[in-house]
Structure formats: structure tokens, C-alpha cells
Scaffold this active site. Structure first.
Site, PDB file in Angstrom:
ATOM      1  N   CYS A   9       5.716  99.479 -63.695  1.00  0.00           N
ATOM      2  CA  CYS A   9       6.376  98.179 -63.626  1.00  0.00           C
ATOM      3  C   CYS A   9       7.508  98.133 -62.605  1.00  0.00           C
ATOM      4  O   CYS A   9       8.097  99.148 -62.266  1.00  0.00           O
ATOM      5  CB  CYS A   9       6.991  97.813 -64.970  1.00  0.00           C
ATOM      6  SG  CYS A   9       5.829  97.811 -66.312  1.00  0.00           S
ATOM      7  N   GLY A  35       3.442  97.165 -59.455  1.00  0.00           N
ATOM      8  CA  GLY A  35       2.536  96.659 -60.473  1.00  0.00           C
ATOM      9  C   GLY A  35       1.824  95.423 -59.986  1.00  0.00           C
ATOM     10  O   GLY A  35       2.467  94.503 -59.477  1.00  0.00           O
ATOM     11  N   ASN A 109      10.734  98.663 -67.559  1.00  0.00           N
ATOM     12  CA  ASN A 109      10.025  99.631 -66.725  1.00  0.00           C
ATOM     13  C   ASN A 109      10.213 100.996 -67.366  1.00  0.00           C
ATOM     14  O   ASN A 109      11.347 101.431 -67.565  1.00  0.00           O
ATOM     15  CB  ASN A 109      10.615  99.609 -65.313  1.00  0.00           C
ATOM     16  CG  ASN A 109      10.039 100.677 -64.387  1.00  0.00           C
ATOM     17  OD1 ASN A 109      10.698 101.117 -63.465  1.00  0.00           O
ATOM     18  ND2 ASN A 109       8.809 101.097 -64.634  1.00  0.00           N
ATOM     19  N   GLY A 110       9.117 101.649 -67.689  1.00  0.00           N
ATOM     20  CA  GLY A 110       9.207 102.969 -68.315  1.00  0.00           C
ATOM     21  C   GLY A 110       8.237 103.074 -69.472  1.00  0.00           C
ATOM     22  O   GLY A 110       7.288 102.301 -69.571  1.00  0.00           O
ATOM     23  N   TYR A 249       6.075 109.139 -53.927  1.00  0.00           N
ATOM     24  CA  TYR A 249       5.039 108.127 -53.746  1.00  0.00           C
ATOM     25  C   TYR A 249       5.411 106.716 -54.160  1.00  0.00           C
ATOM     26  O   TYR A 249       5.158 105.767 -53.425  1.00  0.00           O
ATOM     27  CB  TYR A 249       3.776 108.574 -54.500  1.00  0.00           C
ATOM     28  CG  TYR A 249       2.694 107.532 -54.573  1.00  0.00           C
ATOM     29  CD1 TYR A 249       2.037 107.090 -53.424  1.00  0.00           C
ATOM     30  CD2 TYR A 249       2.314 106.970 -55.796  1.00  0.00           C
ATOM     31  CE1 TYR A 249       1.041 106.120 -53.488  1.00  0.00           C
ATOM     32  CE2 TYR A 249       1.321 106.001 -55.871  1.00  0.00           C
ATOM     33  CZ  TYR A 249       0.689 105.589 -54.716  1.00  0.00           C
ATOM     34  OH  TYR A 249      -0.287 104.635 -54.777  1.00  0.00           O
ATOM     35  N   ASP A 353       0.027 112.220 -50.179  1.00  0.00           N
ATOM     36  CA  ASP A 353       1.141 112.525 -51.079  1.00  0.00           C
ATOM     37  C   ASP A 353       0.692 113.161 -52.378  1.00  0.00           C
ATOM     38  O   ASP A 353       1.525 113.710 -53.106  1.00  0.00           O
ATOM     39  CB  ASP A 353       1.917 111.239 -51.392  1.00  0.00           C
ATOM     40  CG  ASP A 353       0.981 110.171 -51.869  1.00  0.00           C
ATOM     41  OD1 ASP A 353       0.535 110.231 -53.007  1.00  0.00           O
ATOM     42  OD2 ASP A 353       0.641 109.292 -51.052  1.00  0.00           O
TER      43      ASP A 353
END
Ligand code: SF4
Length: 492
Positions: A9, A35, A109-110, A249, A353
Site C-alpha cells: 500500500c 499498489g 500500509n503494513g 526495490y 533487483d
């Protein structure tokens, strides 16, 4: 389409600006890379909170008229790539509820590692959940809180969750931002005139012409209202665990995360990789876009020319994002095309990456060889990904991670490269520099800084075997950090 780990997110919040919804829209636009499955914005005008959410890109979800309907001087917004909770509109954020404390919208986010346990308990106590998202747990805890103020209820509810969270909450007259005490996910604080902005990455501040003031600190709760900005530190300090993969990344190279330029760290990863894995070659070619910075660093240190030997089609939309293996393979050709004039007859150092399952890497190596390359030497600007993430990143189960189940030589053979080398963990930590102890590197080490979620077993069984395996290596089985499948059989 690409065989990558996915950020879950991006979040954006703004307080006290006459064009809050429009600026949230622009902010989310800048965070779209975090996202692509759904997007949403909530606004507050001092009296009520409104929300609109939809599936797809930010530009698909919001029209001019829709943004016009989102009245208010404050807003929070969210872009989502789902894993905790399936990909459905009901799981899109912000989630807006009305409870005894009034209306509140939340975006996150998480990943909350104890969300499963908390949810079970709340359901037993009579709570009815509308979504399968871990974020909704926070709202239930908030709604049940007997704390005297909204602010205290937020702090009490967030204090009960563990794991990774950068979270924004919007009431009719307050914007509250909080970051978990480990600081897994980034969260930047900015200023635009009199308005305050809180967002996942500083590239969103750049787009709207805002200034980066500082980051929201790990464990900090920032409360913004007409009285100004107040900072509270209600939670005990914890070991810092910034996600190092944000630098490898996820984050955009034009952002500053965890106090450092992503571009500078990522370029240093390439320099470090060249120092560790130099090989005789003619040209350095990145897999665009994510391999570009590291490839420039590799070229700089190796003295080899940097060339764009693969061209990316930027106009491939979500239509091609399908779970089926066959479509995923087809998608690589749709998205990347080799430049024969650069590759023909050359010994190519191919920079990427990460390798997750290996399927995309194999397709790309084949494509480069088909374009006439004499040799392809694959170089990866981070260590082998051997274990899943539980802190907000979509990772396959360990059994699907090629580096968890194959030796380096087996991976090289699978991707059909002439040589393959990864950056060492030491090299990765050296590239982030002075604060190396403050990073999470669990997907490379299988050493987790925070407890696992209740249902982690299905992901982790093989990880535990790997830890046993790593111990065996440490006791004299040599340098091979890619355990062989047969070794797993022995450990079983
Ligand atoms: S496990 Fe990997 S992807 Fe997840 S937070 Fe840690 S470093 Fe980031």
C-alpha cells in the site's frame, strides 16, 4: 506480470487545504507504484467525513466530478495491492465507520501480525466484520474504546496491534498519523503553505510542491487539527526494523526513505555488487525500471558501458495482470523488448533487483540470448530471497521462493544464465551505511524481528527447516547459503 515481491500500500494525508481531495489524488498518483488494485480517498469538512473507493488505478477510480463531490479541507487516500484480505472492493481503503466516537476513516500500509488473534477475540465478543482486511481490527478496537477523547481512543486501539503499520486516520476535524515502534514502513511529514501532509514517500510531496519537513518517527503519533500539530510518543521504544527492501526495490528512486535517498542507496548497491561479483563482459544492461539505478552503479565501478538493452512498454495495463502462469510468461514479452543493436554478439551483465520464483528471469535471459547476446551474466542487487515477509509485503510461501529450495548453481541453470551472482548481505548493509542495525532483512535471513502471525505455520515450516540448515552450514558445511532440496530431506 513480473515475478516480483509487491508492496501492499501507499498512503497520503493532507490537513487544511482548500483543494484537499485534488491534492490527495495527485499524491496517490505519485504513490501508484505501491499498489495498483484499488484506490480511495476520504475527505472531512469539519462536519462530516465522506469516502469514495474503487478497483483499479487512481486515474480509473476518480473522475473530476467524483473529486468535486469529495468536499472538505482535509483528506486521506490509499492505493492498495492486496494480500491481507483478498482483492475485493470491500477491502479497498480508506475504511469509513461511524461509532460512539463519531465518524472515522482509516488507511494503512503494513501488516498487523496479531490481527488474526484480535479478530477472533472481537468476533467472540460480538463484533461483526465487513471486510477480511487486518486494518478493520483497528477500527473495531477504536469503536469499543472507552477513552474520553478520539485521540486517546486511537492511541489505545493502535497500542493493541503489533507488526508493521504506517497508518492515517481522519475524523471530521483531525488527521492522526501513526507509525509502528519498529518503523517498518516509511512515513514522511511535509508542509505546503499552511497545510500539513503525511505520506508514504517524499515523491508525493515533490509532485504537489510540498516541502519534506521530517519523517514521522517510529512509535510516534502525530495529531493535526486546527490547533496545529502535536507529537505524542505513547508506546515503549522497540528495536528499529526499517524494511530494507524499500531501498532495494519498492520505493521510487526519487524518494527519500528512512532518511536516505533511494537513488543513492540503490546506485551504491550496484557499485557494491560490481566490487563483489566482477566478470569480464562488454555491456551492463538493466531490467527496467527497477534494475536501472543498480546497473548504473555497477557500470560506474566496473568501467563497463551502461546501455538500455531492454525497452519497457509503459502502457501495459492491469488487463495483463493475471494469476495464471501462462499469462505471466506472455506478459514479459508484452512488457519488455530487447534491443538487438545493443545485445548482438555481446557479453551482457544483466542487472535485476531480485529473483522471486525465477520464472521471469528465465524468460528475460532467453529473450536476450534470442536477440544475439553471446553470454548473459545475471547479477542481483540483493541477497537471495529465502523467506516470506509478514510485515506488509506480498511474498509467496517459502516453498515457492527459488532461492529457498535451490542452490545457486541450480538457479543459474534454471534461468539459463552463463553466470549468476547475488549481492552479499554484508554488501547490502554496507550500502545503507551508518544505520545498518536499524533494518529488517528477514526475507534474506529468516531472522524475524517481530513475532509471527497466528497462521504463519503454513508459510514458515520450511523456514524453520532452513534455520536448522543454516545452523548446519555454520557448523562446517561450507559457504553455500542456498540449501539443496536433498538437505531439507535430511533435516526432516
Ligand atoms: S521481510 Fe523483507 S520485505 Fe518484509 S519488511 Fe523485512 S526486509 Fe522488508
Amino acid at each position: 506480470m513480473f515475478d516480483k515481491l509487491h508492496e501492499e500500500c501507499g498512503i497520503f494525508g493532507i490537513y487544511r487545504h482548500p483543494e484537499a481531495a485534488n491534492l490527495a489524488y495527485l499524491g496517490l498518483y505519485a504513490l501508484q507504484h505501491r499498489g495498483q488494485e484499488s484506490a480511495g480517498i476520504s475527505t472531512a469538512d469539519g462536519y462530516r467525513v465522506r469516502a469514495w473507493r474503487g478497483m483499479g488505478y487512481v486515474a480509473d477510480v476518480f473522475s473530476e466530478s467524483r473529486l468535486h463531490e469529495l468536499q472538505g479541507h482535509s483528506a486521506i487516500g490509499h492505493v492498495r495491492y492486496s494480500t491481507a484480505g483478498s482483492s475485493k472492493l470491500e477491502n479497498a481503503q480508506p475504511i469509513l465507520i461511524d461509532c460512539a466516537h463519531g465518524q472515522i476513516a482509516v488507511c494503512h500500509n503494513g501488516n498487523l501480525v496479531n490481527a488474526g488473534d484480535l479478530r477472533t477475540h472481537l468476533v467472540q465478543e460480538g463484533s461483526i466484520f465487513q471486510t477480511s482486511s487486518d486494518t478493520e481490527v483497528v477500527l473495531h478496537l477504536f469503536a469499543r474504546s472507552k477513552a474520553p477523547t478520539t485521540e486517546d481512543a486511537v492511541i489505545e486501539s493502535i497500542g493493541q496491534v503489533t507488526g508493521a503499520f504506517s497508518i492515517l486516520m481522519l475524523t471530521r476535524d483531525q488527521l492522526i498519523a501513526a507509525r509502528d515502534p519498529h518503523g517498518f514502513r516509511p512515513l514522511a511529514l511535509g508542509r505546503l503553505g499552511d497545510a500539513w501532509i503525511v505520506c508514504s514517500e517524499t515523491c508525493a510531496l515533490d509532485l504537489i510542491g510540498a516541502t519534506h519537513v521530517r519523517d514521522v518517527e517510529p512509535g510516534e503519533v502525530v495529531v493535526i487539527s486546527d490547533k496545529g500539530l502535536r507529537s505524542r510518543k505513547p508506546y515503549p521504544p522497540a528495536r528499529l526494523a526499517h524494511c530494507i527492501f524499500e531501498h532495494v526495490y519498492f520505493s521510487r528512486p526519487d524518494s527519500y526513505v528512512f532518511g536516505q535517498s533511494v537513488n543513492e542507496v540503490r546506485t551504491e548497491l550496484g557499485r557494491q555488487l560490481a566490487r563483489e561479483t566482477a566478470i569480464e563482459a562488454d555491456v551492463v544492461v538493466p531490467i527496467p525500471d527497477s534494475g536501472v539505478c543498480a546497473a548504473m552503479g555497477y557500470a560506474e565501478t566496473s568501467g563497463l558501458p551502461f546501455r538500455m538493452g531492454l525497452i519497457r512498454n509503459h502502457y501495459v495495463g492491469r488487463t495483463f495482470i493475471q494469476p495464471q502462469q501462462s499469462i505471466r510468461h506472455f506478459g514479459v514479452k508484452v512488457k519488455l523488448n530487447p534491443v538487438r543493436s545493443i545485445l548482438e554478439g555481446q557479453r551482457v551483465v544483466l542487472l535485476d533487483d531480485s529473483i522471486v520464483r525465477g520464472t521471469t528471469s528465465r524468460k528475460i535471459v532467453k529473450m536476450i540470448k534470442a536477440a544475439g547476446a553471446r553470454e548473459v551474466h545475471m547479477r542481483i542487487s540483493c541477497p537471495p530471497t529465502i523467506s516470506p515477509c509478514f510485515y506488509g509485503v506480498d511474498t509467496p510461501r517459502r516453498s515457492e521462493l527459488i532461492a529457498a529450495t535451490h542452490t545457486l548453481e541450480e538457479i543459474r541453470k534454471y534461468v539459463q544464465a552463463d553466470s549468476l551472482a547475488y549481492l552479499s548481505l554484508e554488501g547490502l548493509l554496507a550500502a545503507v551505511g551508518r544505520d545498518r542495525a536499524n533494518y529488517c532483512t528477514s526475507c534474506y535471513t529468516a531472522q524475524y524481528p517481530v513475532e509471527f502471525p497466528r497462521d504463519a505455520d503454513q508459510y514458515l515450516q520450511l523456514t524453520l527447516k532452513l534455520q536448522a540448515e543454516a545452523g548446519a552450514h555454520a557448523e562446517g558445511k561450507g559457504q553455500d547459503q542456498h540449501p539443496h532440496p536433498e538437505d531439507h530431506a535430511v533435516i526432516r
